[in-house]
Design a protein around this motif. Structure first.
Motif, PDB file in Angstrom:
ATOM      1  N   GLN A  28       0.842  -1.194   0.000  1.00  0.00           N
ATOM      2  CA  GLN A  28       0.000   0.000   0.000  1.00  0.00           C
ATOM      3  C   GLN A  28       0.880   1.248   0.000  1.00  0.00           C
ATOM      4  O   GLN A  28       1.876   1.325   0.727  1.00  0.00           O
ATOM      5  N   GLU A  29       0.504   2.220  -0.778  1.00  0.00           N
ATOM      6  CA  GLU A  29       1.304   3.425  -0.934  1.00  0.00           C
ATOM      7  C   GLU A  29       1.551   4.135   0.395  1.00  0.00           C
ATOM      8  O   GLU A  29       2.600   4.726   0.614  1.00  0.00           O
ATOM      9  N   GLU A  30       0.580   4.076   1.312  1.00  0.00           N
ATOM     10  CA  GLU A  30       0.717   4.770   2.595  1.00  0.00           C
ATOM     11  C   GLU A  30       1.963   4.356   3.357  1.00  0.00           C
ATOM     12  O   GLU A  30       2.507   5.138   4.136  1.00  0.00           O
ATOM     13  N   ARG A  31       2.413   3.130   3.176  1.00  0.00           N
ATOM     14  CA  ARG A  31       3.545   2.632   3.953  1.00  0.00           C
ATOM     15  C   ARG A  31       4.834   3.361   3.582  1.00  0.00           C
ATOM     16  O   ARG A  31       5.753   3.450   4.402  1.00  0.00           O
ATOM     17  N   TRP A  32       4.916   3.831   2.347  1.00  0.00           N
ATOM     18  CA  TRP A  32       6.096   4.576   1.915  1.00  0.00           C
ATOM     19  C   TRP A  32       5.884   6.085   2.053  1.00  0.00           C
ATOM     20  O   TRP A  32       6.785   6.796   2.494  1.00  0.00           O
ATOM     21  N   SER A  33       4.706   6.566   1.685  1.00  0.00           N
ATOM     22  CA  SER A  33       4.463   8.009   1.732  1.00  0.00           C
ATOM     23  C   SER A  33       4.264   8.506   3.152  1.00  0.00           C
ATOM     24  O   SER A  33       4.406   9.703   3.421  1.00  0.00           O
ATOM     25  N   ARG A  34       3.895   7.583   4.077  1.00  0.00           N
ATOM     26  CA  ARG A  34       3.588   7.891   5.473  1.00  0.00           C
ATOM     27  C   ARG A  34       2.349   8.767   5.627  1.00  0.00           C
ATOM     28  O   ARG A  34       2.158   9.422   6.649  1.00  0.00           O
ATOM     29  N   LYS A  35       1.484   8.752   4.621  1.00  0.00           N
ATOM     30  CA  LYS A  35       0.196   9.451   4.690  1.00  0.00           C
ATOM     31  C   LYS A  35      -0.896   8.393   4.759  1.00  0.00           C
ATOM     32  O   LYS A  35      -1.129   7.668   3.789  1.00  0.00           O
ATOM     33  N   LYS A  36      -1.564   8.283   5.889  1.00  0.00           N
ATOM     34  CA  LYS A  36      -2.507   7.197   6.107  1.00  0.00           C
ATOM     35  C   LYS A  36      -3.643   7.229   5.081  1.00  0.00           C
ATOM     36  O   LYS A  36      -4.183   8.277   4.764  1.00  0.00           O
ATOM     37  N   HIS A  37      -3.962   6.047   4.568  1.00  0.00           N
ATOM     38  CA  HIS A  37      -5.000   5.872   3.541  1.00  0.00           C
ATOM     39  C   HIS A  37      -4.690   6.697   2.278  1.00  0.00           C
ATOM     40  O   HIS A  37      -5.601   7.180   1.605  1.00  0.00           O
ATOM     41  N   ASP A  38      -3.432   6.840   1.951  1.00  0.00           N
ATOM     42  CA  ASP A  38      -3.024   7.629   0.789  1.00  0.00           C
ATOM     43  C   ASP A  38      -3.759   7.146  -0.464  1.00  0.00           C
ATOM     44  O   ASP A  38      -3.737   5.963  -0.795  1.00  0.00           O
ATOM     45  N   TYR A  39      -4.411   8.080  -1.154  1.00  0.00           N
ATOM     46  CA  TYR A  39      -5.210   7.725  -2.330  1.00  0.00           C
ATOM     47  C   TYR A  39      -4.464   7.992  -3.639  1.00  0.00           C
ATOM     48  O   TYR A  39      -4.933   7.626  -4.728  1.00  0.00           O
ATOM     49  N   ARG A  40      -3.309   8.640  -3.574  1.00  0.00           N
ATOM     50  CA  ARG A  40      -2.624   9.081  -4.788  1.00  0.00           C
ATOM     51  C   ARG A  40      -2.042   7.902  -5.581  1.00  0.00           C
ATOM     52  O   ARG A  40      -2.009   6.779  -5.112  1.00  0.00           O
ATOM     53  N   PHE A  41      -1.596   8.189  -6.779  1.00  0.00           N
ATOM     54  CA  PHE A  41      -1.011   7.136  -7.608  1.00  0.00           C
ATOM     55  C   PHE A  41       0.102   6.443  -6.822  1.00  0.00           C
ATOM     56  O   PHE A  41       0.966   7.105  -6.250  1.00  0.00           O
ATOM     57  N   PRO A  42       0.105   5.093  -6.777  1.00  0.00           N
ATOM     58  CA  PRO A  42       1.028   4.373  -5.888  1.00  0.00           C
ATOM     59  C   PRO A  42       2.455   4.259  -6.446  1.00  0.00           C
ATOM     60  O   PRO A  42       2.978   3.159  -6.674  1.00  0.00           O
ATOM     61  N   THR A  43       3.097   5.380  -6.631  1.00  0.00           N
ATOM     62  CA  THR A  43       4.420   5.414  -7.253  1.00  0.00           C
ATOM     63  C   THR A  43       5.426   4.570  -6.491  1.00  0.00           C
ATOM     64  O   THR A  43       6.175   3.766  -7.080  1.00  0.00           O
TER      65      THR A  43
END
Length: 605
Positions: A28-43
């Protein structure tokens, strides 16, 4: 052949890669971006998947997105037109993201990834269904998916056989069990798409006194589990809130403001919507069983994360076996999108795994080896003692036997919302103070929230009223009656939050107020190190159960990297951190310095 699945732009964006049909990586993208429930493109998640598979973008054969954006846009436009002009503000807020990105997803994917190949778009509930059936241990099964909403569907059911899924019936927006539960989540003062599990945890403190109010006024529930909702009580079709004044009038006042005192009303509301949810799931399951004749059932969609409902379905439902996708929400859609491409679109055969699922414990995220941990130690100045791998499980068992709290950082990160013994905070299940210590001093969250037990798989029936494996912490079971403590007459008269501090069993830290527990069975074949540690704890104490909660604090995603783990360790009153075979004691660490209050970085709901 390499197939990348992607989910994005609603909540919990994720990526998953399968290679010649084998599930290689997911995150899940949140694990790298550190933004919980991150909805953005999972770069970041895409980059990880490619790296784990050892390939470049040029070696991808297909990219598959988990739903059909144009069909979802059609639903959005029709809904806003039906409620115009009252939905104008909400419409204007939604349009920029649609016009900029969502309607141009093939171009966005090509731009974000420099990918020039074919992009496929299964329907949302097809992706959920694929994520439930294809990794399951069954040759054939009934499929049930329930969530907020995909394109139009909010519930779907069908059958999976061999390498094909066939969805046979749907319930459509705005009539949605997931959105009904989210409406009560909003009304009880928690955040939608984040706080639903809090409502589930709050429910045992209340009484389902509003069930008849719901069924008499806002929900027409049929015997087959289908239903219609009276939308005059809701605002989610056209507004920026889930409910309106009519809803508040029906349920004794305005919605609770976030972070204010919880009252008996909120507990009773939680108990009521939970009861309704269980009834809808049971009726639907009975209908699906009668229509399909299947003995196995697989589940996905956000409602499948309601482990209380799952437990009831397993105990009382018509199916012999159930299997639930551990990443049942939108993140798991990335997995389903990749699998439906491999099996259904390309007609590749589906292997079985001798009665075991193909998700291998859902340990699909990144792993940090000794070199990475040692590099972090050098860079950070943190102080750790290196243990032998042979001694490490016993040492950790000794520490938690002494009622200390340990951050456990090992192996590949879990895919899905549950910590399953890779990124976990662990403690002694026998300790009557452990729940409050973990909630208030480590997780910084509401005191009523229960913790889950990790139990040796071979000992589950010694502690809980079940013999069923539950490796993904998605089934609630009751604590065995012989382990329960008889309450005093005074304690039996407690109500609401007063119930919290009553010791209810020999494993009080994982026994909820209704004697239930969200069980995780730990298996030697999928997580041998975690199993060894619990086995050592059992040798010390005679107890084969420990407390397991996710390695994060309120408002923050589960930790991913050594840096994340150490920061969480230092920001809280955790006693020890074990990372690989390096043991960090809080008292040995250099002073932790961080500008400002770290909790201000997160939106604390």
């Amino acid at each position: 052949m390499n197939i990348l699945g992607i989910s994005a732009y609603y909540h919990d964006s994720a990526a998953c890669l399968i290679q010649d049909g084998k599930l290689v990586a997911a995150g899940q993208e949140e694990r790298w971006s550190r933004k919980k429930h991150d909805y953005r493109f999972p770069t970041h998640a895409v980059d990880y998947c490619l790296k784990e598979a050892g390939i470049t973008v040029d070696q991808l054969d297909y990219v598959t997105f988990y739903d059909k954006p144009f069909l979802k846009f059609e639903r959005l436009l029709e809904t806003y037109l039906a409620f115009a002009p009252s939905g104008l503000k909400s419409f204007l807020m939604a349009m920029p993201l649609w016009i900029k990105e969502k309607l141009w997803l093939p171009d966005v994917i090509k731009k974000e990834m420099s990918f020039n190949g074919q992009v496929l778009f299964p329907e949302h509930h097809q992706s959920h269904a694929a994520s439930a059936f294809f990794p399951s241990p069954y040759e054939s099964a009934a499929i049930l998916t329930m969530d907020g909403v995909g394109e139009w569907a909010t519930t779907s059911w069908g059958v999976g056989r061999d390498n094909k899924i066939d969805l046979m019936a749907e319930l459509h927006f705005p009539h949605s069990l997931g959105l009904l539960y989210s409406a009560f989540t909003y009304f009880t003062g928690f955040r939608v798409n984040s706080g639903e599990y809090k409502v589930m945890g709050l429910a045992p403190y209340g009484k389902p006194k509003y069930v008849d109010v719901i069924l008499d006024n806002i929900m027409d529930l049929k015997e087959d589990g289908s239903f219609k909702m009276d939308m005059s009580y809701f605002n989610y079709c056209q507004g920026l809130t889930m409910t309106n004044g009519s809803f508040a009038e029906l349920f004794d006042g305005p919605p609770r403001k976030p972070e204010t005192q919880l009252t008996q009303r909120e507990m009773d509301l939680a108990a009521s919507v939970q009861k309704i949810t269980e009834e809808v799931v049971m009726r639907t399951a009975r209908h699906v069983h009668a229509e399909t004749g299947e003995k196995n059932l697989v589940l996905a969609g956000g409602v499948a994360l309601n482990c209380v409902s799952n437990g009831k379905l397993l105990r009382e439902g018509p199916f012999e076996n159930i299997w639930i996708q551990p990443a049942a929400g939108d993140a798991g859609g990335a997995l389903g999108a990749a699998l439906i491409t491999w099996h259904q679109y390309l007609d590749n055969p589906r292997p079985l795994n001798g009665g075991k699922d193909l998700q291998t414990g859902s340990y699909l995220g990144p792993e940090f080896d000794q070199t990475a941990i040692e590099a972090f130690l050098t860079e950070s100045g943190a102080v750790a003692k290196e243990l032998t791998w042979a001694d490490m499980p016993q040492k950790v068992a000794d520490i938690i036997s002494d009622e200390k709290v340990v951050g456990w950082f090992q192996g590949r990160m879990e895919f899905g919302p549950r910590a399953l013994g890779s990124r976990s905070i662990i403690g002694d299940a026998r300790s009557p103070k452990m729940q409050s210590v973990m909630n208030l001093k480590i997780k910084y969250r509401e005191s009523f929230r229960p913790f889950a037990p990790s139990v040796l798989a071979e000992r589950v029936s010694d502690y809980f009223e079940t013999e069923t494996e539950s490796p993904y912490m998605l089934i609630v079971s009751e604590v065995k009656e012989e382990l329960r403590r008889e309450m005093t007459a005074e304690e039996q008269n407690f109500f609401g939050i007063e119930k919290l501090n009553v010791v209810r069993s020999e494993i009080p830290a994982v026994t909820h107020v209704d004697y239930s527990a969200r069980v995780q069975t730990v298996h030697a074949d999928t997580n041998p190190l975690y199993h060894q540690m619990i086995k050592a704890f059992e040798k010390n104490t005679g107890c084969g159960v420990i407390v397991n909660t996710s390695f994060n604090v309120r408002g923050e995603p589960i930790v991913c990297s050594p840096r994340d783990a150490y920061a969480c360790f230092m920001r809280t009153e955790m006693d020890y951190l074990i990372m690989g075979n390096y043991l960090f004691a809080k008292e040995d660490q250099p002073k932790w310095r961080e500008e400002g209050d770290w909790r201000e970085e997160f939106e604390l709901d």
